[in-house]
Motif scaffolding. Structure first.
Motif, PDB file in Angstrom:
ATOM      1  N   ASP B 236       0.839  -1.060  -0.018  1.00 16.44           N
ATOM      2  CA  ASP B 236      -0.147  -0.080   0.228  1.00 16.44           C
ATOM      3  C   ASP B 236       1.003   1.107   0.112  1.00 16.44           C
ATOM      4  O   ASP B 236       1.341   1.620   1.094  1.00 16.44           O
ATOM      5  CB  ASP B 236      -0.695  -0.052   1.227  1.00 16.44           C
ATOM      6  N   ILE B 237       1.051   1.721  -1.286  1.00 13.38           N
ATOM      7  CA  ILE B 237       2.076   3.084  -1.258  1.00 13.38           C
ATOM      8  C   ILE B 237       1.622   4.003  -2.149  1.00 13.38           C
ATOM      9  O   ILE B 237       0.873   3.667  -2.913  1.00 13.38           O
ATOM     10  CB  ILE B 237       3.511   2.308  -1.877  1.00 13.38           C
ATOM     11  N   ALA B 238       2.308   5.148  -1.967  1.00 15.66           N
ATOM     12  CA  ALA B 238       2.000   6.318  -2.896  1.00 15.66           C
ATOM     13  C   ALA B 238       2.798   5.892  -4.301  1.00 15.66           C
ATOM     14  O   ALA B 238       3.596   5.085  -4.229  1.00 15.66           O
ATOM     15  CB  ALA B 238       2.686   7.582  -2.297  1.00 15.66           C
ATOM     16  N   VAL B 239       2.058   6.243  -5.317  1.00 13.55           N
ATOM     17  CA  VAL B 239       2.760   6.266  -6.757  1.00 13.55           C
ATOM     18  C   VAL B 239       4.108   6.699  -6.808  1.00 13.55           C
ATOM     19  O   VAL B 239       4.882   5.776  -7.265  1.00 13.55           O
ATOM     20  CB  VAL B 239       1.746   6.798  -7.649  1.00 13.55           C
ATOM     21  N   GLU B 240       4.398   7.762  -6.219  1.00 12.37           N
ATOM     22  CA  GLU B 240       5.911   8.237  -6.276  1.00 12.37           C
ATOM     23  C   GLU B 240       6.800   7.313  -5.619  1.00 12.37           C
ATOM     24  O   GLU B 240       8.091   7.450  -5.793  1.00 12.37           O
ATOM     25  CB  GLU B 240       5.895   9.487  -5.641  1.00 12.37           C
ATOM     26  N   ASP B 241       6.373   6.068  -4.720  1.00 10.93           N
ATOM     27  CA  ASP B 241       7.294   5.071  -4.342  1.00 10.93           C
ATOM     28  C   ASP B 241       7.623   4.028  -5.174  1.00 10.93           C
ATOM     29  O   ASP B 241       8.076   3.087  -4.654  1.00 10.93           O
ATOM     30  CB  ASP B 241       6.809   4.982  -3.064  1.00 10.93           C
ATOM     31  N   TRP B 242       6.877   3.900  -6.352  1.00 12.94           N
ATOM     32  CA  TRP B 242       6.951   3.038  -7.150  1.00 12.94           C
ATOM     33  C   TRP B 242       8.592   2.344  -7.207  1.00 12.94           C
ATOM     34  O   TRP B 242       8.890   1.188  -7.196  1.00 12.94           O
ATOM     35  CB  TRP B 242       6.445   3.142  -8.575  1.00 12.94           C
ATOM     36  N   PRO B 243       9.319   3.356  -7.504  1.00 12.74           N
ATOM     37  CA  PRO B 243      10.853   2.932  -7.753  1.00 12.74           C
ATOM     38  C   PRO B 243      11.493   1.990  -6.440  1.00 12.74           C
ATOM     39  O   PRO B 243      12.332   1.509  -6.800  1.00 12.74           O
ATOM     40  CB  PRO B 243      11.537   4.036  -8.196  1.00 12.74           C
ATOM     41  N   GLN B 244      10.869   2.377  -5.482  1.00  8.80           N
ATOM     42  CA  GLN B 244      11.414   1.716  -4.361  1.00  8.80           C
ATOM     43  C   GLN B 244      10.828   0.370  -3.903  1.00  8.80           C
ATOM     44  O   GLN B 244      11.522  -0.509  -3.310  1.00  8.80           O
ATOM     45  CB  GLN B 244      11.087   2.350  -2.892  1.00  8.80           C
ATOM     46  N   HIS B 245       9.863   0.174  -4.555  1.00 13.92           N
ATOM     47  CA  HIS B 245       9.173  -1.180  -4.370  1.00 13.92           C
ATOM     48  C   HIS B 245       9.206  -2.184  -5.587  1.00 13.92           C
ATOM     49  O   HIS B 245       8.821  -3.369  -5.498  1.00 13.92           O
ATOM     50  CB  HIS B 245       7.782  -1.023  -3.777  1.00 13.92           C
ATOM     51  N   PHE B 246       9.260  -1.482  -6.820  1.00 15.48           N
ATOM     52  CA  PHE B 246       9.413  -2.494  -7.920  1.00 15.48           C
ATOM     53  C   PHE B 246      10.699  -2.383  -8.770  1.00 15.48           C
ATOM     54  O   PHE B 246      11.242  -1.298  -8.490  1.00 15.48           O
ATOM     55  CB  PHE B 246       8.152  -1.916  -8.945  1.00 15.48           C
ATOM     56  N   GLU B 247      10.956  -3.414  -9.553  1.00 17.41           N
ATOM     57  CA  GLU B 247      12.313  -2.998 -10.410  1.00 17.41           C
ATOM     58  C   GLU B 247      11.929  -3.826 -11.618  1.00 17.41           C
ATOM     59  O   GLU B 247      11.052  -4.817 -11.672  1.00 17.41           O
ATOM     60  CB  GLU B 247      13.367  -3.888  -9.577  1.00 17.41           C
TER      61      GLU B 247
END
Lengths: 258, 431
Positions: B236-247
């Protein structure tokens, strides 16, 4: 009965699929069309493929790989009449922006293992590789023009496709000129008609998706764009979008810095 | 020593957008390899976007996909506005949602009626389907046209619409022009209801997959343009945190990058994920339609995606009517947005799933860096996992039947290969 129908094949090269989607977007005419022409090879729409040769091939997309440069020759050999559909096939498309850059740099920007990626340094139109019998412009093509060309082909007549500028369509549509009214940069005076002057109707300048008209006078337009306040690089970008590889637009872009 | 090998191979997958292939190999009766190959030539959009003006992003990224250009435009404009620290509301927000409804209708109906339904009936295409189900195909074409007309009215044309700009629209559509669409949209809503009912009667292969679903989730509505990124495993993350959680990562057999959740693995985005994570955001009436069609509050059978698409199509018609009923022309039609020396992120729900984009814009207003992650890239690994299950369970089937089942299982996820920039090629090998 169906033996007498002309056969149609649809081919994809580097592209977004939008131009061949225009065939399926002829919702009112599609079932009539399939009664008038035999769809023999159109993998986006059907898994039934009939071997060539084909009476008519529609080709979407540009040539960007060595494999595709070979494949288009095979397509040509199987096609009695070959028509390109859209800006990628007729001018190299948006991906022709690589022609002005170092494609190895592009490869490194996008892929961690650029060595896995097979690509040519340029994106080139179909006519640079094989003989093309007719070209339909647009990014995307206009479906009314597509139906007109198919109908002309089936009736063995010349399609009625205007080669004048978008300005004439603007006048007919009654659009106020965006360049005169508020100094909006517009490629309409040098761009081939066919879209119906959509952009000026939506209060923005034409961005040239149908490519250069016959004998376009790009230099005075570019000078006018500079008077309107666009710097050199901005004028270059205006000419370098979806038809960046078309001769007249390419030349004007090059006159504005590389 | 004799080794028995069996290969099923499809060099050019049909009824999917773009160019791909399938390869399945059994050895000594055991499934040994499964590959969804994407051979679509790369077009390097992220590189082409560098040094372009930020305002050009919606027009350029639209060209990634002719089937879902609105999705690219929506992620692009929201990313630029996020970069500038703006969030637009009111009529501009409504119009964007309305435009997206048009694309969901056009894309979902195309996929259901012309690409996917023929699989369930053992037919090669919608033309053959029209011979036995003429009224059904005509209904689908008319629904698709209703979606395209909605895009045309707002965007100027159905493919690569011209009216979207960073900050809003070049010109606001007139209230009367949208009102005029109401009767056809009402017909479309009824037709979508009939579509849900019809798709639910199709023979469904049994398969339950343990997907990690990923989609947007909004506090009050079924997600299109806004929300947090959530997953069925608790992300459950803010969109701007995409790079921290996906690769993203590259595999040799695909010109499209794959994606995974860091330290966890593959996931699924798209209609099944949206529906399963947002069932409670559908209007009660549509929830009941879904239940009557045999769907639960989650759906893990990928073949039933055709029914879920029909439910989402019904929602899109319903939502379009709701928005038009209260629409007032925004004036001005756009807000000034000037991102400088910033990075912005956005994700929206393309018909096929989550579409993430981020941009860094320099002090000159030119794009310094662009990052685009289309839904099909994200789904590739999961599509291959489905193929493993389908091939495993279908081992006793004849080659032709197994091949058909494998192709159908790829189409379950409506892959958009031009988007993903991969090519798809199918081979089944049995040794």
């Amino acid at each position: 009965m169906s033996e007498q129908l002309k056969t149609l094949a649809v081919w994809k090269f580097a592209s977004c699929d939008g131009c061949q989607l225009s065939i399926l977007d002829c919702e009112d005419e599609l079932l009539t069309l399939v009664g008038a022409i035999r769809i023999a090879n159109f993998t986006e729409a059907s898994s039934a493929v009939i071997d060539g040769p084909y009476d008519l091939s529609l080709v979407e997309g540009s040539i960007t790989t060595a494999h595709d440069a070979e494949r288009i020759r095979e397509v040509r050999a199987q096609s009695h009449f070959l028509m390109t559909i859209g800006a990628c096939a007729t001018a190299g498309g948006i991906q022709a922006l690589r022609n002005f850059s170092d494609v190895n740099e592009f490869r490194r920007i996008v892929y961690a293992r650029p060595d896995y990626i097979d690509t040519l340094a340029t994106s080139t139109p179909i006519a640079q590789h094989v003989k093309v019998d007719f070209e339909l412009r647009g990014c995307p093509i206009d479906k009314r023009q597509l139906l007109e060309t198919l109908s002309a082909f089936l009736n063995r007549r010349k399609p009625v496709i205007p080669t004048e500028s978008v300005c004439t369509e603007c006048k007919r549509r009654g659009n106020p000129c965006v360049m005169v009214i508020d100094g909006t940069a517009c490629l309409g005076p040098v761009t081939q008609a066919g879209c119906g002057a959509i952009c000026p109707a939506y209060a923005r300048g034409c961005y040239g998706c149908f490519g250069p008209m016959e004998s376009p006078n790009t230099a005075p337009l570019a000078a006018r764009l500079e008077q309107l306040g666009l710097d050199h690089a901005a004028v270059r970008r205006v000419f370098r979008t979806f038809n960046a590889g078309a001769a007249a637009f390419r030349a004007e872009g090059e006159r504005h810095g590389g | 020593m004799a080794v028995e090998s069996r290969t099923i191979k499809v060099d050019m997958l049909a009824r999917v957008e773009g160019e791909g292939a399938l390869y399945v190999r059994f050895r000594d009766g055991a499934l040994e390899d499964v590959r969804l190959t994407i051979f679509e030539p790369p077009r390097f959009f992220e590189a082409m976007l560098r040094s372009r003006a930020f305002g050009e992003a919606p027009d350029i990224t639209a060209r990634i996909c002719g089937i879902c250009p609105v999705a690219y435009q929506m992620s692009a404009v929201h990313a630029m506005e996020h970069a500038a620290g703006m969030q637009l509301g009111g009529s501009i927000r409504d119009l964007r949602r309305l435009l997206y409804c048009g694309e969901w209708i056009e894309s979902h109906v195309l996929h259901m009626y012309m690409l996917h339904a023929p699989d369930f009936l053992g037919l090669p295409d919608a033309v053959q389907l029209a011979r036995t189900h003429g009224d059904l195909v005509r209904q689908g074409l008319r629904m698709k046209k209703a979606g395209n007309t909605l895009i045309e009215r707002i965007g100027g044309r159905a493919i690569h619409p011209v009216n979207v700009r960073v900050g809003g629209f070049w010109r606001a559509p007139r209230k009367d022009d949208l009102q005029a669409l109401v009767p056809e949209l009402q017909w479309g809503r009824d037709a979508a209801l009939r579509t849900v009912q019809f798709m639910a009667t199709l023979p469904m292969p049994e398969l339950e997959q343990d997907y990690e679903f990923v989609s947007l989730r909004h506090p009050g509505e079924y997600p299109l343009n806004e929300g947090r990124i959530v997953s069925s495993a608790g992300l459950d993350i803010a969109v701007e945190d995409w790079p921290q959680h996906f690769e993203e990562f590259q595999v040799r057999h695909s010109s499209a990058l794959h994606a995974r959740i860091k330290a966890r693995g593959s996931y699924l985005t798209g209609p099944l994920a949206r529906y399963s994570l947002n069932f409670d955001r559908l209007p009660a009436e549509i929830q009941q339609v879904a239940r009557d069609a045999g769907l639960g509050t989650t759906c893990r059978n990928p073949f039933k995606s055709i029914v879920v698409r029909a439910v989402e199509t019904l929602y899109a018609f319903d939502e379009a009517l709701r928005i038009i009923a209260t629409y007032e022309e925004p004036s001005p039609s756009f807000a000034p947005v000037e991102p400088r020396n910033v990075t912005g992120h956005a994700a929206t729900e393309a018909p096929r799933g989550l579409l993430y984009q981020s941009y860094t814009v320099g002090g000159d207003g030119l794009i310094a860096d662009a990052h685009i992650v289309p839904p099909t890239s994200q789904n590739q690994a999961t599509i291959e996992r489905d193929l493993w299950s389908v091939a495993q369970e279908g081992q006793a089937m004849a080659d032709a039947d197994l091949q058909a089942r494998c192709e159908m299982s790829i189409r379950n996820h409506d892959p958009c290969i031009s988007c993903a920039t991969h090519f798809l090629d199918l081979t089944v090998e049995r040794t």
